[in-house]
Design a protein around this motif. Sequence first.
Motif, PDB file in Angstrom:
ATOM      1  N   ALA A   1      -8.360  28.235  -1.542  1.00 32.87           N
ATOM      2  CA  ALA A   1      -9.039  28.688  -2.757  1.00 32.87           C
ATOM      3  C   ALA A   1      -8.503  28.004  -3.999  1.00 32.87           C
TER       4      ALA A   1
ATOM      5  N   ASN B   1     -11.352  37.638  -2.502  1.00 31.96           N
ATOM      6  CA  ASN B   1     -11.681  37.043  -1.202  1.00 31.96           C
ATOM      7  C   ASN B   1     -11.243  37.972  -0.075  1.00 31.96           C
TER       8      ASN B   1
ATOM      9  N   SER C   1     -14.455  30.883   3.621  1.00 31.23           N
ATOM     10  CA  SER C   1     -14.656  31.899   2.588  1.00 31.23           C
ATOM     11  C   SER C   1     -13.855  31.597   1.317  1.00 31.23           C
ATOM     12  N   PRO C   2     -12.535  31.325   1.383  1.00 33.56           N
ATOM     13  CA  PRO C   2     -11.805  31.038   0.145  1.00 33.56           C
ATOM     14  C   PRO C   2     -12.210  29.724  -0.508  1.00 33.56           C
TER      15      PRO C   2
ATOM     16  N   ALA D   1     -14.730  30.958  -2.637  1.00 32.64           N
ATOM     17  CA  ALA D   1     -14.086  31.728  -3.716  1.00 32.64           C
ATOM     18  C   ALA D   1     -13.526  30.788  -4.772  1.00 32.64           C
TER      19      ALA D   1
END
Length: 777
Positions: A206, A261, A519-520, A523
């Motif tokens: 991220a 996140n 996912s991150p 983010a």
Amino acid sequence: MIRLAALLLFGWSLLLADAVPGLYILTMQEASGSAVKADIRAAAADRAVRKINVRQAVEQRQAKVIDSLDRTLDALVIQAPGTTAADWQAVPGVAKVFPVWERKLLLDRVPGIVGASAAWERISRDRAGLGVKIGILDTGIDWEHPGFQDDTLPQLPGYPVGNRESDLAGTNRKIIVARSYENLTSFGASSPRDVIGHGTAVAMCAAGVAHQSPMGEISGIAPKAYLGAYKIFGGTSGTTNDTVILRALDDAVADGMDIVNMSFGSAPEMRPDLDPLVDAVERAAARGVIVVKAAGNEGPDPGSISSTSQTSAVINVGASRNDRTLVSAATVGESDYVALPPGNALPMDPLSGPMSDAAAADQSGLACAAFPANAFTGRIVLILRGDCTFEEKLNNVQGAGALGAIIYTNDQPVNQWDPRAARLPALMVSNASGRRIKQQIAANPEVVAVLRFRPSPFPVDPFAVSSFSSRGPTSANTIGIDLVAVGEDVYTAAQRSTPSGDVFGADGYTLIDGTSFSSPIVAGAAAVAKAERPGLSPIQYKSLLVNTASLLWRNDEVVSVQAAGAGILNLDRALRAIAAAAPTSLSFGAGGGDVALSRDLTVTNVSASPDTFQIGVVALRGVGPEPAIDTVTLQPGESRTFPVRLNRSGLTGEQSGFLVVRGAGSDVDLRVPYWYAVRGSEATSISVIFPVGASARAGRRLRMYLRLNDASGVSLTDAPPDITVEGGFGSVDNVVLDPAHPGTWRVDVTMGTLPGTNTFRIQSGGRATRVLSFNAN
């Protein structure tokens, strides 16, 4: 999915969620219409009185209040052994009772693939995510890692913060919040230190700072963003529960996190009314927080999305490939071959020498017997797998003077292998690769091989969804994925303190797979978008990221919206978009071939200039809906809502594609995915949501969860699957639709009483069959 297990560490898989006995979340009723106070302070006082009354009712029933939530949920968390949810639903002032569920844990080349490199060139990497705060609800962060050191970041007033003074040891200029919740789990003592490594890897993706790693420079997507470490997983178990998550989410909102996140989840998907995280993330979004969530690692079967996926308040992220894989390699002549090293100590430097075929001295090529002395002096020997142990093969050729070996498989796949006490350097390649090497040796007996044990880059197609990435549709027959980002072969940070931790690297780095890491990346992209384009709402930031994604193609077709959503993240396009859409996808559900449905779509001009937008439809499969308007002129900040109608007859199968919103003043289109499925009458596939490749003690019960899918991935529930025992003397105990997991069949089987393989054949109608084998031990 077959992976090179000696090289690649998997992200935590999404596993079955179990309800925690005796723990409940009681949400408070809102004041009735006539009792709503106009004065904010009076309303808050009224709400506090109602919560006190519920607390007293709980304590009078000999239960214990263990937490009170105020931001993401107005709720009490209670411990009440021996009671049921129904016992608490009747308490005056209680609106809803949730069970508490367990949840499991689910960059060198990445920035270029997801458009971050181009975005950095546009805005400068030195301001990517500047001032934005990303909360990482995970296993903590290794605050001493080079990826989290940046003394140039301004010290923010009011930070650092933690749950206790000792937590602050885990903060610095970059990590401004460190909260450990281990005292709320069964692990007792609390420390912010990451002993698993999952959170460290996630945080690096991220917002890790740009720095040199053993493989070169790496950076998170938003290197100038701040991080909040919320350690919700205690010890090394990789397990937490809803009470801890809700407490951390509540704190993250209070701490001013702009983005949260969540690289964890549970599968199969729960009913939303049983999932307290649905309400919590919706309230967090209402407070301006962008919530990004991993979709799950249960693919490629349809309907494998994890829980908390139905709400539009989250950005649900699947995984795509990197543009290279890092693997060991054997080079023979001018040809390169992907190879797998054994699971023991290996030389760090390449090994080179002329090749010999073991078959020249042993017709079988198996090297299962001793060779004459000096038969392979100074040479690398090609050996066929089979008949005897790897240890015997390597020792036999080493005894004949070999300096290394390449083992090629027979009819088995390339998988983890153990040479035991043998110390000859060696790699394993596929049967096809071995046969080609055999031909090279025959053509040139002095052909030279180079064995590279340290991972080397091999190019692969990056624009493909990872096989493990979960797919839609959701249990409500909506689009399950918003977009994908790189989640395969991600080179990222690892914790260095605990070798037994699952994401450990002695040098502080690892190569890893999972939607936990795609996912991150999204983010981080959200942080860059928020820093560069302040003042938008969470749904508008979601649209900038989702609806500007680049298309993914496979075999000359655009990848299904249920596998890739709008496509692969393209941060540069997100920064240049001039419109936002709400919702970010249009799901028309599943039903018959004659349909008359309508969904509202809102388009907002998020630029500083008036613009005229053209609205069209691109059908990928079947037919498309019709927007009520085909053009609209909007002033800066102005929105227009209009219906999109699917009014057709005689449809079959899946109808999917994109509504396209194109402004005159931009070269960036918005693509809003749409989907409708004509429900089939017969299953064409069977999804195993849990477990895959499990084992259990002999004579014990094992539970599995299945979906019967029609050709569009819609779950069929009219008739249960037919399950028979094919081997191992196990038994099938029951097959029922599970009330907590919509569209899912719960199957309980008992393993045979003797150790060995238990095999079950699952069949639905005449087209869908799946055979599962479990090991009784």
